[in-house]
Write a protein that holds these residues in place. Structure first.
Motif, PDB file in Angstrom:
ATOM      1  N   GLY A 188      55.441 -31.299 -30.358  1.00  9.17           N
ATOM      2  CA  GLY A 188      56.421 -30.655 -29.491  1.00  9.17           C
ATOM      3  C   GLY A 188      57.204 -29.607 -30.252  1.00  9.17           C
ATOM      4  O   GLY A 188      57.154 -29.518 -31.482  1.00  9.17           O
ATOM      5  N   ARG A 189      57.939 -28.796 -29.513  1.00  3.48           N
ATOM      6  CA  ARG A 189      58.773 -27.783 -30.156  1.00  3.48           C
ATOM      7  C   ARG A 189      59.809 -27.273 -29.165  1.00  3.48           C
ATOM      8  O   ARG A 189      59.746 -27.561 -27.976  1.00  3.48           O
ATOM      9  N   VAL A 190      60.754 -26.519 -29.689  1.00  2.00           N
ATOM     10  CA  VAL A 190      61.757 -25.879 -28.842  1.00  2.00           C
ATOM     11  C   VAL A 190      61.271 -24.466 -28.538  1.00  2.00           C
ATOM     12  O   VAL A 190      60.915 -23.709 -29.447  1.00  2.00           O
ATOM     13  N   ARG A 191      61.245 -24.146 -27.256  1.00  2.00           N
ATOM     14  CA  ARG A 191      60.746 -22.852 -26.803  1.00  2.00           C
ATOM     15  C   ARG A 191      61.796 -22.188 -25.918  1.00  2.00           C
ATOM     16  O   ARG A 191      62.675 -22.854 -25.370  1.00  2.00           O
ATOM     17  N   ALA A 192      61.673 -20.901 -25.765  1.00  2.00           N
ATOM     18  CA  ALA A 192      62.524 -20.208 -24.801  1.00  2.00           C
ATOM     19  C   ALA A 192      62.178 -20.734 -23.409  1.00  2.00           C
ATOM     20  O   ALA A 192      60.993 -20.837 -23.065  1.00  2.00           O
ATOM     21  N   PRO A 193      63.170 -21.137 -22.612  1.00  2.00           N
ATOM     22  CA  PRO A 193      62.870 -21.663 -21.280  1.00  2.00           C
ATOM     23  C   PRO A 193      62.058 -20.666 -20.449  1.00  2.00           C
ATOM     24  O   PRO A 193      62.448 -19.512 -20.294  1.00  2.00           O
ATOM     25  N   ARG A 194      60.898 -21.117 -19.993  1.00  2.00           N
ATOM     26  CA  ARG A 194      60.029 -20.299 -19.159  1.00  2.00           C
ATOM     27  C   ARG A 194      59.398 -21.200 -18.101  1.00  2.00           C
ATOM     28  O   ARG A 194      59.031 -22.342 -18.380  1.00  2.00           O
ATOM     29  N   LEU A 195      59.254 -20.668 -16.893  1.00  2.00           N
ATOM     30  CA  LEU A 195      58.723 -21.447 -15.786  1.00  2.00           C
ATOM     31  C   LEU A 195      57.312 -21.967 -16.077  1.00  2.00           C
ATOM     32  O   LEU A 195      56.982 -23.094 -15.713  1.00  2.00           O
ATOM     33  N   ALA A 196      56.478 -21.157 -16.752  1.00  2.00           N
ATOM     34  CA  ALA A 196      55.078 -21.524 -16.962  1.00  2.00           C
ATOM     35  C   ALA A 196      54.935 -22.841 -17.721  1.00  2.00           C
ATOM     36  O   ALA A 196      54.241 -23.754 -17.274  1.00  2.00           O
ATOM     37  N   TRP A 197      55.591 -22.957 -18.902  1.00  2.00           N
ATOM     38  CA  TRP A 197      55.401 -24.184 -19.670  1.00  2.00           C
ATOM     39  C   TRP A 197      56.161 -25.352 -19.047  1.00  2.00           C
ATOM     40  O   TRP A 197      55.729 -26.509 -19.151  1.00  2.00           O
ATOM     41  N   GLN A 198      57.280 -25.069 -18.397  1.00  2.00           N
ATOM     42  CA  GLN A 198      58.020 -26.141 -17.731  1.00  2.00           C
ATOM     43  C   GLN A 198      57.180 -26.761 -16.613  1.00  2.00           C
ATOM     44  O   GLN A 198      57.076 -27.985 -16.500  1.00  2.00           O
ATOM     45  N   GLN A 199      56.565 -25.916 -15.795  1.00  2.00           N
ATOM     46  CA  GLN A 199      55.722 -26.425 -14.724  1.00  2.00           C
ATOM     47  C   GLN A 199      54.460 -27.077 -15.279  1.00  2.00           C
ATOM     48  O   GLN A 199      53.923 -28.020 -14.685  1.00  2.00           O
ATOM     49  N   GLY A 200      53.996 -26.590 -16.418  1.00  2.00           N
ATOM     50  CA  GLY A 200      52.856 -27.231 -17.067  1.00  2.00           C
ATOM     51  C   GLY A 200      53.176 -28.659 -17.471  1.00  2.00           C
ATOM     52  O   GLY A 200      52.336 -29.563 -17.339  1.00  2.00           O
ATOM     53  N   ASN A 201      54.378 -28.889 -17.986  1.00  2.00           N
ATOM     54  CA  ASN A 201      54.827 -30.242 -18.314  1.00  2.00           C
ATOM     55  C   ASN A 201      54.834 -31.132 -17.080  1.00  2.00           C
ATOM     56  O   ASN A 201      54.344 -32.280 -17.097  1.00  2.00           O
ATOM     57  N   ILE A 202      55.389 -30.619 -15.989  1.00  2.00           N
ATOM     58  CA  ILE A 202      55.468 -31.394 -14.751  1.00  2.00           C
ATOM     59  C   ILE A 202      54.071 -31.727 -14.234  1.00  2.00           C
ATOM     60  O   ILE A 202      53.797 -32.857 -13.807  1.00  2.00           O
ATOM     61  N   ALA A 203      53.185 -30.744 -14.281  1.00  2.00           N
ATOM     62  CA  ALA A 203      51.821 -30.961 -13.805  1.00  2.00           C
ATOM     63  C   ALA A 203      51.096 -32.007 -14.655  1.00  2.00           C
ATOM     64  O   ALA A 203      50.322 -32.821 -14.137  1.00  2.00           O
ATOM     65  N   ARG A 204      51.369 -32.000 -15.948  1.00  2.00           N
ATOM     66  CA  ARG A 204      50.728 -32.973 -16.835  1.00  2.00           C
ATOM     67  C   ARG A 204      51.187 -34.391 -16.494  1.00  2.00           C
ATOM     68  O   ARG A 204      50.395 -35.334 -16.497  1.00  2.00           O
ATOM     69  N   LEU A 205      52.473 -34.536 -16.188  1.00  2.00           N
ATOM     70  CA  LEU A 205      52.987 -35.842 -15.810  1.00  2.00           C
ATOM     71  C   LEU A 205      52.333 -36.321 -14.523  1.00  2.00           C
ATOM     72  O   LEU A 205      51.949 -37.491 -14.402  1.00  2.00           O
ATOM     73  N   LEU A 206      52.190 -35.424 -13.550  1.00  2.00           N
ATOM     74  CA  LEU A 206      51.552 -35.804 -12.289  1.00  2.00           C
ATOM     75  C   LEU A 206      50.109 -36.241 -12.526  1.00  2.00           C
ATOM     76  O   LEU A 206      49.664 -37.258 -11.972  1.00  2.00           O
ATOM     77  N   ARG A 207      49.369 -35.500 -13.338  1.00  2.00           N
ATOM     78  CA  ARG A 207      47.982 -35.884 -13.631  1.00  2.00           C
ATOM     79  C   ARG A 207      47.926 -37.262 -14.260  1.00  2.00           C
ATOM     80  O   ARG A 207      47.028 -38.067 -13.958  1.00  2.00           O
ATOM     81  N   SER A 208      48.877 -37.543 -15.133  1.00  2.00           N
ATOM     82  CA  SER A 208      48.929 -38.857 -15.777  1.00  2.00           C
ATOM     83  C   SER A 208      49.135 -39.961 -14.748  1.00  2.00           C
ATOM     84  O   SER A 208      48.450 -40.985 -14.760  1.00  2.00           O
ATOM     85  N   LEU A 209      50.076 -39.768 -13.847  1.00  2.00           N
ATOM     86  CA  LEU A 209      50.362 -40.770 -12.820  1.00  2.00           C
ATOM     87  C   LEU A 209      49.173 -40.980 -11.894  1.00  2.00           C
ATOM     88  O   LEU A 209      48.829 -42.115 -11.545  1.00  2.00           O
ATOM     89  N   LEU A 210      48.527 -39.895 -11.517  1.00  2.00           N
ATOM     90  CA  LEU A 210      47.364 -40.010 -10.637  1.00  2.00           C
ATOM     91  C   LEU A 210      46.208 -40.715 -11.342  1.00  2.00           C
ATOM     92  O   LEU A 210      45.497 -41.528 -10.741  1.00  2.00           O
ATOM     93  N   LYS A 211      46.032 -40.419 -12.619  1.00  2.00           N
ATOM     94  CA  LYS A 211      44.973 -41.066 -13.391  1.00  2.00           C
ATOM     95  C   LYS A 211      45.208 -42.568 -13.487  1.00  2.00           C
ATOM     96  O   LYS A 211      44.256 -43.366 -13.532  1.00  2.00           O
TER      97      LYS A 211
END
Length: 248
Positions: A188-211
């Motif tokens: 992990g790391r600290v990044r400038a807040p950007r919608l792309a990586w933030q939504q990527g995090n959310i999408a990854r969590l959803l994939r995990s739950l569905l799996k």
């Protein structure tokens, strides 16, 4: 406040919290020692719980995954002390903990160099009385209140620029009072807040739950996922409005 202090060892170095009241030694990272001298329990992956001179901790040995593991299970290419997985995660966790974000505070990390490669370990404070979000799902114990807590917690990390490389249901801990913590910030790391990586995090969590079979949970989207997203977006919007220079 966690203040990092580094000391050399015979084949590497240790970084640790200067306020521990004790100086970690290389054998603190030896799981076999705690199996003999402390109360150790097997954990998920390469994690075990140990009782150290400074209290209960989680000890993780860094292991490779995927195709790389076929070459070496736990050796990484040496590119400098501060670029080791252990040192980077320790410093990231210290930064997040100092910002009052709900992580497992780091205790110490070490690497042992072997020519062009190294091995590494990390000790963090053990967060007692918790279970993973994955366990809650398996028990069918998901509801809108929990979803909102998870959503707001993720928003806190994202607003701080904290990117989690593998945000999944196993890395989100739920306390007895439904307090949420996030663990395993390897890579992990600290990044400038950007919608792309933030939504990527959310999408990854959803994939995990569905799996893990979330769709078998009656009303998963309406009773859990949608409240999580609503709480997340609401918290992000509130933080944006509260940011310096924001206009109403």
């Amino acid at each position: 406040m966690i203040e990092a202090q580094v000391q050399s060892t015979a084949d590497g170095a240790i970084v640790y919290d200067a306020a521990l009241g004790a100086t970690p030694t290389a054998d603190w990272f030896d799981a076999a020692r705690w199996g003999a001298l402390g109360r150790a329990a097997g954990g998920r992956g390469a994690v075990c719980f140990v009782e150290t001179p400074v209290g209960a901790c989680a000890l993780r040995h860094y292991r490779r995954g995927g195709l790389a593991a076929r070459v070496s299970a736990d050796r990484y290419l040496w590119t400098g002390a501060e670029r080791t997985r252990a040192f980077r995660e320790f410093r990231l966790l210290a930064r997040l903990a100092n910002q009052q974000l709900p992580v497992a505070p780091p205790v110490a990390a070490c690497f042992r160099r072997h020519g062009l490669t190294y091995r590494a370990d990390l000790l963090t404070r053990r967060i007692d009385g918790t279970e993973t979000l994955a366990a809650r799902l398996a028990q069918g114990r998901l509801d809108a209140s929990l979803a909102q807590r998870v959503g707001r917690t993720i928003a806190r990390f994202h607003a701080a620029g904290a990117w989690h490389a593998d945000l999944n249901a196993h890395n989100i801990l739920v306390g007895a009072d439904d307090a949420i913590s996030v663990i395993d910030f390897d890579r992990g790391r600290v990044r400038a807040p950007r919608l792309a990586w933030q939504q990527g995090n959310i999408a990854r969590l959803l994939r995990s739950l569905l799996k893990l079979g979330a769709r078998r949970f009656d009303g998963f989207e309406a009773r859990f996922w949608h409240p999580l997203l609503a709480a997340y977006h609401d918290a992000m919007a509130q933080r944006a409005l509260a940011a310096p220079g924001a206009t109403s």
